[in-house]
Design an enzyme around this catalytic site. Sequence first.
Site: not given
Length: 185
Positions: A168, A132, A72, A62
Site C-alpha cells: 500500500d 466483506y 463489495k 484497492h
Amino acid sequence: MDVSQTGIPGLVVVKPRVFGDSRGFFLETYSRKAFAAAGLDYDFVQDNQARSGPRGVLRGLHYQRPPTTQAKLVWVTRGAVYDVAVDLRVGSPTYKKWFGIELSEDNFLRLMVPRGFAHGYVTLTEDAEFLYKVDAPYSPADDAGLAWNDPEISVAWPVADPVLSEKDARQPLLAASGSPFAWNG
C-alpha cells in the site's frame, strides 16, 4: 433494512434491522431477497475477513481491474473503521469523488461498494475486525490500487500517520495509473 443514498450513484449505506434486548442482539447480516427487493441484486461468491491490531492501520485503496472487477458489501464486527470508496468510473458525474463513513460494531452499518470503485479503510480502534462479501473471486493478476494519499482525490483520512503495508505504501497515483473503469449510466 434501510438503504440510504450517498450522493455517488450506486454507492449506498445499508442499515440492517437489529433486534436487541438484555441478552444481546440478533440481525440478518445478509438476505439476498431483501437486497434484491432494494435494487441491490448481487451474486456474492466469497466472504472475506480481516483483523487489524493497532489503531491507524490503513488498508487500501484497492480494486480489481476488468475482467474480474468486484462489488463489495463491507461491515465491521469488532471495533471501528473509517471506510472509504472512490468512484473511478470515467465519465461518471462523481468521477474521482470519495465517500467516507464510520463502520463499527455499535452502528451495524454496511457499505455496498459497486464495481468501478477503489476501496479502503483505516482502523479507529486498537482492534478492528472487518468482513466483506464479494461478487467475484480474488484475482492476483488483476489486483490494483491507488495511493491512499493521492492529492487528486484528497481523502480526508482521520488518522494523520497511518500504518501501511509495503504494497500500500507503493500504490500509484491515479494520474500515473489511470482508471480501467467506464461509467455506463
